[in-house]
Design a protein around this motif. Structure first.
Motif, PDB file in Angstrom:
ATOM      1  N   SER A 113       0.836  -1.199   0.000  1.00 44.84           N
ATOM      2  CA  SER A 113       0.000   0.000   0.000  1.00 44.84           C
ATOM      3  C   SER A 113       0.870   1.248   0.000  1.00 44.84           C
ATOM      4  O   SER A 113       2.061   1.203   0.337  1.00 44.84           O
ATOM      5  N   THR A 114       0.264   2.366  -0.360  1.00 44.69           N
ATOM      6  CA  THR A 114       0.984   3.634  -0.342  1.00 44.69           C
ATOM      7  C   THR A 114       1.482   3.961   1.058  1.00 44.69           C
ATOM      8  O   THR A 114       2.623   4.384   1.246  1.00 44.69           O
ATOM      9  N   THR A 118      -7.145  -0.350  -7.158  1.00 44.46           N
ATOM     10  CA  THR A 118      -6.628   1.018  -7.203  1.00 44.46           C
ATOM     11  C   THR A 118      -5.817   1.340  -5.950  1.00 44.46           C
ATOM     12  O   THR A 118      -4.740   1.939  -6.027  1.00 44.46           O
ATOM     13  N   GLN A 162      -0.404   1.800  -6.305  1.00 42.04           N
ATOM     14  CA  GLN A 162      -0.074   3.212  -6.158  1.00 42.04           C
ATOM     15  C   GLN A 162       1.426   3.493  -6.268  1.00 42.04           C
ATOM     16  O   GLN A 162       1.851   4.634  -6.119  1.00 42.04           O
ATOM     17  N   LYS A 191      -1.418   5.263 -11.536  1.00 46.48           N
ATOM     18  CA  LYS A 191      -0.208   5.418 -10.723  1.00 46.48           C
ATOM     19  C   LYS A 191       0.975   4.588 -11.217  1.00 46.48           C
ATOM     20  O   LYS A 191       1.914   4.339 -10.461  1.00 46.48           O
ATOM     21  N   TYR A 244       3.822   9.079 -12.268  1.00 46.23           N
ATOM     22  CA  TYR A 244       3.326  10.105 -11.351  1.00 46.23           C
ATOM     23  C   TYR A 244       3.005  11.435 -12.020  1.00 46.23           C
ATOM     24  O   TYR A 244       2.312  12.260 -11.434  1.00 46.23           O
TER      25      TYR A 244
END
Length: 315
Positions: free
Chosen positions: A75-76, A120, A124, A184, A187
């Motif tokens: 995850s981000t 989504t 990322q 993503k 960027y």
């Protein structure tokens, strides 16, 4: 009993947009001679390798210095909570097959909106951006020790990586780059201006200007002061500078005012210690960025060296 989507049900807006995006990107012709560099299960990696020479160069340079990839759901927030910008192993969420299956079978999914949201959320991380951070440390002089000096150094490095992001967007072009940016994989999309289509010399001047604007934004210089500062350090190119300011200030304020500041506040010391070890055999002097950004001079020489390294390398 297995739940399935109602027959004939049309996708909701966010699902329709996602399907449209991945369908268009899936249609990009793949040049198989670049497939050896592709990372299995990283979404649309072969398409990006086929579209962009700087994307291929970045991958080649990263692998050449011992970089590797690990397919692991990421995850981000987990990525941003890591202090390690120097590890040669990059993690990514292996979602390529899932996206391809969803494109063809979304009607079999009971809640396609939930699956789109999940894909989504876990897609990322731009490997290109992260690769370039690792490549860059080999090109930069040694870093200073004091916190404020070191954070200026980090912001300079980030501005260079941002500039490489912009080059990638320009090479991909408007037709696809907005979609890659939404997913993503990259960027920054292609610019609205046309400097990438001008002469190599003009484009380099534009890139140096955008790099400087990005650095000032990261240093939290008031936006209204940036045009005058740019005209002072890079005089005689009003049109280039005007467009560079517009594009440079597209940088997310959430990143400049929050993410970047919080990361540096939390991890600067660990990063400084790691970079000290990374550069322990370097013969270059420690580089102190000027306290007054109007004194930028050697930084443009370093930036040119970085651009030469990426743009002159045969891919």
């Amino acid at each position: 009993m297995k739940k399935t989507n109602k027959k004939g049900r049309g996708p909701q807006k966010e699902v329709q947009a996602f399907l449209s995006d991945i369908t268009l990107l899936s249609s990009i012709p793949i040049n198989k001679k670049f497939s050896k560099q592709a990372v299995p299960e990283y979404p649309f990696d072969e398409q990006l390798l086929s579209l962009s020479s700087i994307y291929r160069t970045s991958r080649k340079l990263f692998l050449k210095q011992g970089g590797s990839f690990v397919p692991r759901v990421c995850s981000t927030m987990r990525s941003l909570s890591s202090p390690d910008l120097f590890q040669s192993e990059l993690q990514f969420s292996p979602l390529a097959s899932e996206m391809t299956w969803f494109k063809d079978h979304w009607q079999e999914v009971y809640d396609p909106e939930v699956l789109v949201s999940a894909m989504t959320a876990f897609n990322q991380i731009s490997l290109y951006h992260e690769q370039n951070h690792r490549i860059l440390w080999n090109l930069l002089p040694r870093a200073p020790e004091e916190q404020r000096d070191f954070c200026r150094y980090l912001n300079f490095a980030e501005s260079l990586v941002i500039t490489l992001d912009l080059i990638l967007g320009d090479q991909i072009g408007k037709k696809y780059s907005d979609i890659f940016e939404r997913l993503k994989s990259i960027y920054r999309p292609a610019g609205a201006d046309a400097w990438s289509l001008k002469s190599s010399e003009q484009y380099r001047q534009y890139l140096l200007a955008v790099m400087y604007v990005s650095y000032l934004a990261l240093e939290l210089v008031h936006h209204e002061d940036i045009p005058k500062a740019l005209d002072y350090v890079l005089p005689g190119q009003k049109k280039i500078n005007k467009d560079a300011v517009e594009r440079g200030l597209e940088l997310s304020e959430l990143f400049t005012l929050n993410t970047n500041l919080q990361w540096q506040k939390r991890y600067w010391k660990q990063a400084q210690e790691q970079l000290f070890l990374y550069h322990k055999n370097s013969k270059e002097d420690v580089h102190y960025l000027p306290e007054d950004p109007l004194d930028f001079e050697e930084e443009f020489v370093i930036a040119q060296r970085v651009l030469n390294y990426f743009l002159d390398e045969k891919s």
